[in-house]
Enzyme design. Structure first.
Site, PDB file in Angstrom:
ATOM      1  N   GLY A 150      22.692   0.313  60.729  1.00 59.48           N
ATOM      2  CA  GLY A 150      22.575   1.662  61.257  1.00 59.48           C
ATOM      3  C   GLY A 150      22.513   1.731  62.767  1.00 59.48           C
ATOM      4  CB  THR A 151      21.465   4.531  64.974  1.00 62.93           C
ATOM      5  OG1 THR A 151      22.451   5.470  64.545  1.00 62.93           O
ATOM      6  CG2 THR A 151      21.200   4.728  66.466  1.00 62.93           C
ATOM      7  CB  CYS A 152      17.768   0.682  64.367  1.00 62.19           C
ATOM      8  SG  CYS A 152      16.521  -0.463  64.992  1.00 62.19           S
TER       9      CYS A 152
ATOM     10  CE  LYS B  48      13.535  -1.084  72.489  1.00 59.22           C
ATOM     11  NZ  LYS B  48      14.278   0.186  72.612  1.00 59.22           N
TER      12      LYS B  48
ATOM     13  CB  ALA C  32      27.661   9.021  49.961  1.00 54.52           C
TER      14      ALA C  32
ATOM     15  N   GLY D 147      16.792  14.209  80.798  1.00 55.59           N
ATOM     16  CA  GLY D 147      15.752  13.961  79.816  1.00 55.59           C
ATOM     17  C   GLY D 147      14.866  12.802  80.208  1.00 55.59           C
TER      18      GLY D 147
ATOM     19  N   GLY E 297      12.270  11.687  78.226  1.00 56.71           N
ATOM     20  CA  GLY E 297      11.579  11.166  77.044  1.00 56.71           C
ATOM     21  C   GLY E 297      11.701   9.666  76.996  1.00 56.71           C
TER      22      GLY E 297
ATOM     23  CB  ILE F 128      16.105   7.692  74.679  1.00 51.80           C
ATOM     24  CG1 ILE F 128      15.748   7.441  73.216  1.00 51.80           C
ATOM     25  CG2 ILE F 128      17.520   7.179  74.956  1.00 51.80           C
ATOM     26  CD1 ILE F 128      16.619   8.188  72.224  1.00 51.80           C
TER      27      ILE F 128
ATOM     28  CG  HIS G  27      -9.184 -17.589  79.192  1.00 56.19           C
ATOM     29  ND1 HIS G  27      -9.111 -16.368  79.831  1.00 56.19           N
ATOM     30  CD2 HIS G  27      -9.293 -18.535  80.171  1.00 56.19           C
ATOM     31  CE1 HIS G  27      -9.188 -16.563  81.131  1.00 56.19           C
ATOM     32  NE2 HIS G  27      -9.301 -17.871  81.376  1.00 56.19           N
TER      33      HIS G  27
END
Length: 474
Positions: free
Chosen positions: A45-47, A56, A118, A186, A188, A190, A450
């Site tokens: 999909g888009t991701c 990323k 579909a 924009g 936001g 993105i 640490h």
């Protein structure tokens, strides 16, 4: 010659192979169901193909170039040359590896894969149209359906995406050269992520936002740190400005904006990136034929089992509404598959984290202090500034903080807000704390390595308890 309609049957038809759809398909197959997964374009999909993973990859590459070129304080002197075409090719290789892996996983789990678009014929049948002349279509009768068709970028009036002057996020992640200047519409998540990417690659970035702040929806002290860092990178912000129209100007474009008083401003750039949000892809499905209802924004409303108003038709991911997050889609897909198979599965959104891959990153989960108060809790807050973190200082990344919100009488962790390097990783510990019902004492008593960034989580919990060592107690 056109191939006629062929009829087949399946237990579960999944429409869309994004992170919600392919997870649902695999899980349903694992639970013994005959599953058909229909995808019209690309597995993942888009991701995987045009969003999460490509962006990323660019975040990593642009940060590497920028860090190498600005490390004089560490005694490192370099002047990296960016080959955008090669970077894009590397990104495509990462995408291809992952999407190929999704296809192999589906096949290995016995999922039937079908290429095509579909649409519902009725509440127990979909028709799949195949691309290409003479390819025809086929009908699939099903017992259960899972809709996972995702979302598409929202288009601003007069700013239709053309791939040359006006870009969507998908097109911005496929450029073969670094633009000299970029106007981003924009502010936001993105818009802020990609503004940071291109600023680090040397682009002159200007952001126009119709609201009065960047990253609306995030607390002011979180958003302010990210905006300040972006400004340090050279990003210029103009708030209260709505993009109204554009025209070609020389080798670039001129974009006109208008504020609430009707005053007009003009901004020149080589290209414009429009990133004002995403809308669900439900208009292509003929949902009415199946009796599935959408709300006024086009989303399919679902219950805690991911069911639509038609009980045997489920919706997962972006089509089911906010938050539009890939991991939320996968969780919903798994719940839908398990519920179909008779498993006792249900959704619980209180511990779903979110991240913004800006510089520094943002990671949030659960409730803010204000939200906890509104819900009747007695919130107590603990915070650890990254400037007190030895690991953050040794990374030369000391901006930000880890904040933990808990219920004071019970000590239960209710939420967290992190703005820090690797915040997308740090938030996982606090998401687990909320999911398992951990208390501040549990987090504070967990020994952390640490020096690490994760120590800030322990210190924030100790701060909420009033006995932090490395920061002043509230």
């Amino acid at each position: 010659m056109v191939v006629g309609d062929i009829a087949t049957g399946t237990d579960v038809v999944v429409i869309g192979a994004g992170p919600g759809g392919y997870v649902a398909a695999i899980r349903a197959a694992q639970l013994g169901k005959d599953v058909t997964l229909v995808e019209k374009e690309a597995y993942g999909g888009t991701c995987l193909n045009y969003g999460c993973i490509p962006s990323k990859a660019f975040v990593t590459a642009s940060s590497l170039a920028h860090d190498a070129g600005t490390a004089e304080e560490m005694g490192i002197h370099a002047d990296p040359a960016v080959d955008m075409a090669a970077m894009t090719s590397w990104k495509d290789g990462v995408v291809d590896q992952l999407t190929g892996g999704v296809e192999k996983l589906c096949k290995a789990n016995g999922v039937n894969l079908m290429a095509g678009t579909a649409t519902f014929a009725d509440e127990n049948k979909v028709r799949v149209g195949h691309d290409g002349e003479g390819q025809g279509s086929e009908s699939i009768e099903f017992e259960h359906a899972i809709v996972s068709t995702g979302s598409r970028p929202v288009q601003v009036p007069n700013f239709e995406f053309d791939g040359e002057h006006i870009l969507s996020s998908r097109e911005a992640l496929d450029l073969d050269s670094v633009p000299e200047s970029l106007l981003v519409v924009g502010a936001g998540y993105i818009g802020m992520e990609l503004s940071t990417v291109f600023a680090k690659l040397g682009t002159d970035v200007t952001v126009v936002e119709m609201l009065d702040s960047a990253l609306p929806g995030y607390e002011d002290d979180v958003a302010r740190i990210v905006r300040s860092r972006a400004e340090d990178l050279g990003v210029e912000f103009h708030f209260g400005e709505a993009a109204s129209e554009w025209e070609e100007m020389g080798e670039g474009i001129s974009v006109r904006t208008e504020n609430a008083d009707g005053e007009v401003s003009e901004f020149g750039a080589e290209k414009a990136l429009v990133a004002v949000g995403r809308s669900p892809v439900t208009d292509t499905l003929d949902l009415e034929a199946a009796g599935v209802e959408t709300n006024d924004k086009g989303f399919i409303e679902t219950d805690d089992r991911a069911r639509s108003n038609v009980e045997h038709i489920y919706a997962v991911g972006d089509v089911a509404g906010e938050p539009m997050l890939a991991h939320k889609a996968s969780t919903e897909g798994q719940v839908a598959a398990e519920h179909i198979a008779g498993e006792p599965a249900a959704l619980d959104y209180q511990a779903i984290p979110a991240a913004v891959f800006t510089d520094p990153e943002i990671g949030t989960v659960g409730l803010t202090e204000a939200e906890a108060d509104e819900q009747g809790f007695e919130p107590v807050v603990g915070q650890m500034p990254m400037r007190a973190s030895g690991r953050a200082l040794s990374m030369n990344e000391s901006e930000g903080f880890v904040r933990v919100v808990a219920d004071e009488p019970s000590g239960f962790v209710l939420g967290a807000q992190i703005v820090a390097p690797e915040a997308s990783e740090l938030v996982a510990e606090l998401a687990l704390a909320i999911e398992m019902g951990a208390t501040l004492e549990d987090v504070a008593a967990t020994v952390h390595v640490h020096p690490t960034l994760s120590e800030a989580t322990m210190e924030a919990a100790e701060n909420a308890l009033g006995h932090a060592i490395h920061t002043l107690n509230r």
